[in-house]
Design a protein around this motif. Sequence first.
Motif, mmCIF file in Angstrom:
data_model
loop_
_atom_site.group_PDB
_atom_site.id
_atom_site.type_symbol
_atom_site.label_atom_id
_atom_site.label_comp_id
_atom_site.label_asym_id
_atom_site.label_seq_id
_atom_site.Cartn_x
_atom_site.Cartn_y
_atom_site.Cartn_z
ATOM 1 N N THR A 1 -19.604 35.819 -21.096
ATOM 2 C CA THR A 1 -18.990 35.980 -19.789
ATOM 3 C C THR A 1 -19.124 34.689 -18.988
ATOM 4 O OG1 THR A 1 -18.866 37.437 -17.852
ATOM 5 C CG2 THR A 1 -21.075 36.866 -18.666
ATOM 6 N N ASP A 2 -18.628 34.716 -17.766
ATOM 7 C CA ASP A 2 -18.723 33.568 -16.864
ATOM 8 C C ASP A 2 -19.901 33.785 -15.922
ATOM 9 O OD1 ASP A 2 -17.295 31.113 -15.608
ATOM 10 O OD2 ASP A 2 -17.631 32.463 -13.912
ATOM 11 N N SER A 3 -20.580 32.727 -15.557
ATOM 12 C CA SER A 3 -21.794 32.853 -14.743
ATOM 13 C C SER A 3 -21.546 33.486 -13.383
ATOM 14 C CB SER A 3 -22.449 31.476 -14.554
ATOM 15 O OG SER A 3 -21.544 30.574 -13.944
ATOM 16 N N GLY A 4 -20.317 33.437 -12.893
ATOM 17 C CA GLY A 4 -20.034 34.010 -11.588
ATOM 18 C C GLY A 4 -19.343 35.359 -11.639
ATOM 19 N N VAL B 1 -18.331 49.536 -13.264
ATOM 20 C CA VAL B 1 -18.145 49.611 -14.717
ATOM 21 C C VAL B 1 -17.020 48.658 -15.092
ATOM 22 C CG1 VAL B 1 -17.549 51.090 -16.667
ATOM 23 C CG2 VAL B 1 -18.896 52.021 -14.779
ATOM 24 N N VAL B 2 -17.277 47.762 -16.041
ATOM 25 C CA VAL B 2 -16.280 46.776 -16.449
ATOM 26 C C VAL B 2 -16.209 46.723 -17.975
ATOM 27 C CG1 VAL B 2 -16.406 45.320 -14.402
ATOM 28 C CG2 VAL B 2 -18.024 44.957 -16.274
ATOM 29 N N PRO B 3 -15.017 46.491 -18.537
ATOM 30 C CA PRO B 3 -14.898 46.353 -19.986
ATOM 31 C C PRO B 3 -15.263 44.943 -20.427
ATOM 32 C CG PRO B 3 -12.740 46.186 -18.982
ATOM 33 C CD PRO B 3 -13.707 46.463 -17.863
ATOM 34 N N VAL B 4 -15.909 44.820 -21.581
ATOM 35 C CA VAL B 4 -16.240 43.513 -22.141
ATOM 36 C C VAL B 4 -16.020 43.531 -23.651
ATOM 37 C CG1 VAL B 4 -17.939 42.923 -20.364
ATOM 38 C CG2 VAL B 4 -18.690 44.123 -22.412
ATOM 39 N N ASN B 5 -15.653 42.390 -24.192
ATOM 40 C CA ASN B 5 -15.612 42.213 -25.642
ATOM 41 C C ASN B 5 -17.031 41.938 -26.112
ATOM 42 O OD1 ASN B 5 -12.853 40.870 -24.553
ATOM 43 N ND2 ASN B 5 -12.528 41.884 -26.505
ATOM 44 N N ARG C 1 -12.763 29.976 -20.152
ATOM 45 C CA ARG C 1 -14.065 29.551 -20.672
ATOM 46 C C ARG C 1 -15.137 30.546 -20.257
ATOM 47 N NH1 ARG C 1 -14.356 24.496 -22.593
ATOM 48 N NH2 ARG C 1 -16.597 24.381 -22.214
ATOM 49 N N ARG C 2 -15.920 30.985 -21.234
ATOM 50 C CA ARG C 2 -17.016 31.911 -20.991
ATOM 51 C C ARG C 2 -18.253 31.323 -21.670
ATOM 52 N NH1 ARG C 2 -13.180 33.461 -18.538
ATOM 53 N NH2 ARG C 2 -12.421 35.596 -18.241
ATOM 54 N N GLU C 3 -19.100 30.658 -20.894
ATOM 55 C CA GLU C 3 -20.204 29.899 -21.462
ATOM 56 C C GLU C 3 -21.521 30.669 -21.513
ATOM 57 O OE1 GLU C 3 -19.644 27.160 -22.881
ATOM 58 O OE2 GLU C 3 -17.616 26.792 -22.144
ATOM 59 N N LEU C 4 -21.610 31.784 -20.782
ATOM 60 C CA LEU C 4 -22.875 32.501 -20.672
ATOM 61 C C LEU C 4 -22.921 33.691 -21.620
ATOM 62 C CD1 LEU C 4 -25.596 33.051 -19.205
ATOM 63 C CD2 LEU C 4 -24.274 34.442 -17.565
ATOM 64 N N TRP C 5 -23.947 33.713 -22.478
ATOM 65 C CA TRP C 5 -24.180 34.864 -23.339
ATOM 66 C C TRP C 5 -25.150 35.815 -22.646
ATOM 67 C CZ3 TRP C 5 -21.679 36.500 -27.456
ATOM 68 C CH2 TRP C 5 -20.973 35.585 -28.247
ATOM 69 N N LEU C 6 -24.849 37.117 -22.685
ATOM 70 C CA LEU C 6 -25.775 38.145 -22.233
ATOM 71 C C LEU C 6 -26.134 39.030 -23.415
ATOM 72 C CD1 LEU C 6 -24.826 37.261 -19.336
ATOM 73 C CD2 LEU C 6 -25.284 39.625 -18.679
ATOM 74 N N PRO D 1 -31.014 27.334 -26.044
ATOM 75 C CA PRO D 1 -29.851 26.698 -26.684
ATOM 76 C C PRO D 1 -29.673 27.096 -28.141
ATOM 77 C CG PRO D 1 -31.071 25.100 -25.385
ATOM 78 C CD PRO D 1 -31.923 26.327 -25.445
ATOM 79 N N GLU D 2 -30.772 27.243 -28.879
ATOM 80 C CA GLU D 2 -30.664 27.610 -30.287
ATOM 81 C C GLU D 2 -30.140 29.032 -30.442
ATOM 82 O OE1 GLU D 2 -34.220 26.947 -32.490
ATOM 83 O OE2 GLU D 2 -34.265 24.787 -32.093
ATOM 84 N N GLU D 3 -30.622 29.946 -29.613
ATOM 85 C CA GLU D 3 -30.137 31.322 -29.684
ATOM 86 C C GLU D 3 -28.662 31.390 -29.290
ATOM 87 O OE1 GLU D 3 -31.121 35.820 -28.010
ATOM 88 O OE2 GLU D 3 -32.235 34.082 -27.229
ATOM 89 N N SER D 4 -28.295 30.637 -28.268
ATOM 90 C CA SER D 4 -26.901 30.605 -27.843
ATOM 91 C C SER D 4 -26.002 30.063 -28.949
ATOM 92 C CB SER D 4 -26.763 29.750 -26.584
ATOM 93 O OG SER D 4 -25.429 29.726 -26.139
ATOM 94 N N ALA D 5 -26.463 29.012 -29.626
ATOM 95 C CA ALA D 5 -25.682 28.440 -30.723
ATOM 96 C C ALA D 5 -25.549 29.431 -31.876
ATOM 97 C CB ALA D 5 -26.338 27.152 -31.208
ATOM 98 N N ARG D 6 -26.616 30.200 -32.119
ATOM 99 C CA ARG D 6 -26.569 31.203 -33.190
ATOM 100 C C ARG D 6 -25.546 32.292 -32.856
ATOM 101 N NH1 ARG D 6 -29.171 36.022 -33.928
ATOM 102 N NH2 ARG D 6 -30.514 35.644 -32.119
ATOM 103 N N LEU D 7 -25.506 32.703 -31.599
ATOM 104 C CA LEU D 7 -24.519 33.703 -31.197
ATOM 105 C C LEU D 7 -23.106 33.147 -31.281
ATOM 106 C CD1 LEU D 7 -26.310 35.386 -28.156
ATOM 107 C CD2 LEU D 7 -26.095 36.247 -30.503
ATOM 108 N N ASP D 8 -22.950 31.867 -30.969
ATOM 109 C CA ASP D 8 -21.640 31.226 -31.129
ATOM 110 C C ASP D 8 -21.147 31.359 -32.571
ATOM 111 O OD1 ASP D 8 -21.501 30.449 -28.498
ATOM 112 O OD2 ASP D 8 -22.236 28.416 -28.865
#
Length: 224
Positions: free
Chosen positions: A143-146, A127-131, A205-210, A186-193
């Motif tokens: 989050t980060d890919s790793g 269990v981990v906390p996330v924003n 840096r956190r490039e991955l959206w989940l 990419p479009e969905e990721s940009a929308r979330l940005d």
Amino acid sequence: MTEQAPSHTVEGRPAGDLGRRITQRRTELGLTRKETAARAGMATAYLQYLEEQPTAAPGAGSLLKLAGALKTTVWHLTGGDTELPTGLGRAARTPRFTELTEAECRSLLTTHGVGRLAVIRDSGPVVVPVNYSVVEGAIVFRTDSGSTPAEAAGRQVAFEVDRIDEAFSEGWSVLARGPARAVTDPEESARLDREAYSTPWAGGRRELWLSIEPVAVTGRRITL
């Protein structure tokens, strides 16, 4: 002796730890600075001074009045419980337990910025906390890919948020369950940005959206 403060009353940005806690608590209660000052029996300008001056050091009497007006404790206002987990306070004598509707649960999900993600890893559950944010009903976080949260992609997960009010011995919790996926479009990721809160407290840096699509959402509330 009457406590003095600057005469201007325009609300500004809380500057010190005490000021931030006072402002946060009255915001939780839906109180303006003027209303809070009236409850505490102090000048609005003095309350402004406490909220905005990092070096403000009110006496015990003023802190007791503020704690009473904000229905909390001096210990909480001064940060005495900062390093302690929530829920250490005594339970109310006659608490009332109610189940939340799905609509109430989804509404409460949108009010929070930090939740707990439960992931089943090969080595066992973690269990981990996330924003996080809620965008079009989906729980999304960066989050980060790793990282450990990235391992949620392609798995069924649980996501929990809660709110505990130590002063009132009240609180609620919401649990959402469903599949998590990595956002690769990419479009969905940009929308979330653009639309989601995207700055994790951990920094870096956190490039991955989940994205988690809740298929089951339950919750409960404890009140006096």
